[in-house]
Design an enzyme around this catalytic site. Structure first.
Site, PDB file in Angstrom:
ATOM      1  N   LYS A  82     -17.822  -6.329   9.066  1.00  0.00           N
ATOM      2  CA  LYS A  82     -16.529  -6.959   9.326  1.00  0.00           C
ATOM      3  C   LYS A  82     -15.925  -6.427  10.618  1.00  0.00           C
ATOM      4  CE  LYS A  82     -13.657  -7.556   5.758  1.00  0.00           C
ATOM      5  NZ  LYS A  82     -12.859  -7.198   4.571  1.00  0.00           N
ATOM      6  N   ARG A  91      -2.478  -6.500  -7.699  1.00  0.00           N
ATOM      7  CA  ARG A  91      -1.415  -7.493  -7.554  1.00  0.00           C
ATOM      8  C   ARG A  91      -1.485  -8.556  -8.637  1.00  0.00           C
ATOM      9  NH1 ARG A  91      -2.705  -9.880  -2.075  1.00  0.00           N
ATOM     10  NH2 ARG A  91      -4.738  -9.388  -2.897  1.00  0.00           N
ATOM     11  N   HIS A 119       0.832  -1.207   0.000  1.00  0.00           N
ATOM     12  CA  HIS A 119       0.000   0.000   0.000  1.00  0.00           C
ATOM     13  C   HIS A 119       0.867   1.259   0.000  1.00  0.00           C
ATOM     14  CE1 HIS A 119      -3.037  -2.757   2.180  1.00  0.00           C
ATOM     15  NE2 HIS A 119      -3.432  -2.628   0.929  1.00  0.00           N
ATOM     16  N   SER A 164      -2.900  -8.151   3.179  1.00  0.00           N
ATOM     17  CA  SER A 164      -3.284  -7.861   4.555  1.00  0.00           C
ATOM     18  C   SER A 164      -3.730  -9.120   5.284  1.00  0.00           C
ATOM     19  CB  SER A 164      -4.399  -6.810   4.585  1.00  0.00           C
ATOM     20  OG  SER A 164      -3.915  -5.569   4.136  1.00  0.00           O
TER      21      SER A 164
END
Length: 152
Positions: free
Chosen positions: A42, A91, A18, A129
């Site tokens: 979440k 990615r 990031h 992450s």
């Protein structure tokens, strides 16, 4: 007129990948707002206040980078912040499929916003992450993957 980009994400945690996207994005934008979205569905692993502090510490020498925790639709937050761009890192092709759909919805909500994708630097592409959370949860040192010091 300043070119302002919102870099949205949950950033749980904010990684060196990031950081790389933000630093490279500074070559394209006058200001980058790192938006930490809150998702009511979440549970965060790393507390939001801690992550804000860590990210602000990471970019303390970059006055054109700021951090903004937010609720609600990303496109609405971008509009309210005066950002005409959403900055996203990719990615792999799986990221692209997911991000492409989101970018279309963001355009529907805020027709003046453009999503700009930067390909993750190759040496940082394996970092995610979720992997960092798993390593940290089981007591492994994750300093190699984040641009700040986490307590173990």
């Amino acid at each position: 007129m300043a070119r302002i980009a919102l870099f949205p994400g949950s950033f749980d945690p904010f990684t060196k990948g990031h950081e790389d996207i933000v630093l490279r994005g500074l070559n394209l934008f006058d200001q980058i707002i790192i938006g930490i979205g809150r998702n009511a569905n979440k549970q965060r692993y790393f507390p939001l206040d801690d992550m804000v502090r860590f990210i602000e510490q990471t970019f303390r020498d970059y006055p054109s980078v700021s951090v903004l925790p937010y609720d609600g639709l990303t496109a609405n937050v971008a509009r309210e912040a005066g950002a005409k761009f959403l900055l996203r890192g990719l990615r792999n092709t799986t990221d692209f499929e997911y991000e492409n759909s989101i970018s279309q919805v963001n355009r529907y909500v805020y027709e003046d916003v453009e999503t700009v994708f930067l390909i993750t630097s190759p040496h940082l592409a394996p970092i995610s992450s979720s992997i960092i959370r798993d390593l940290h949860r089981y007591g492994k040192n994750v300093d190699a993957f984040v641009p700040y010091k986490l307590d173990q």
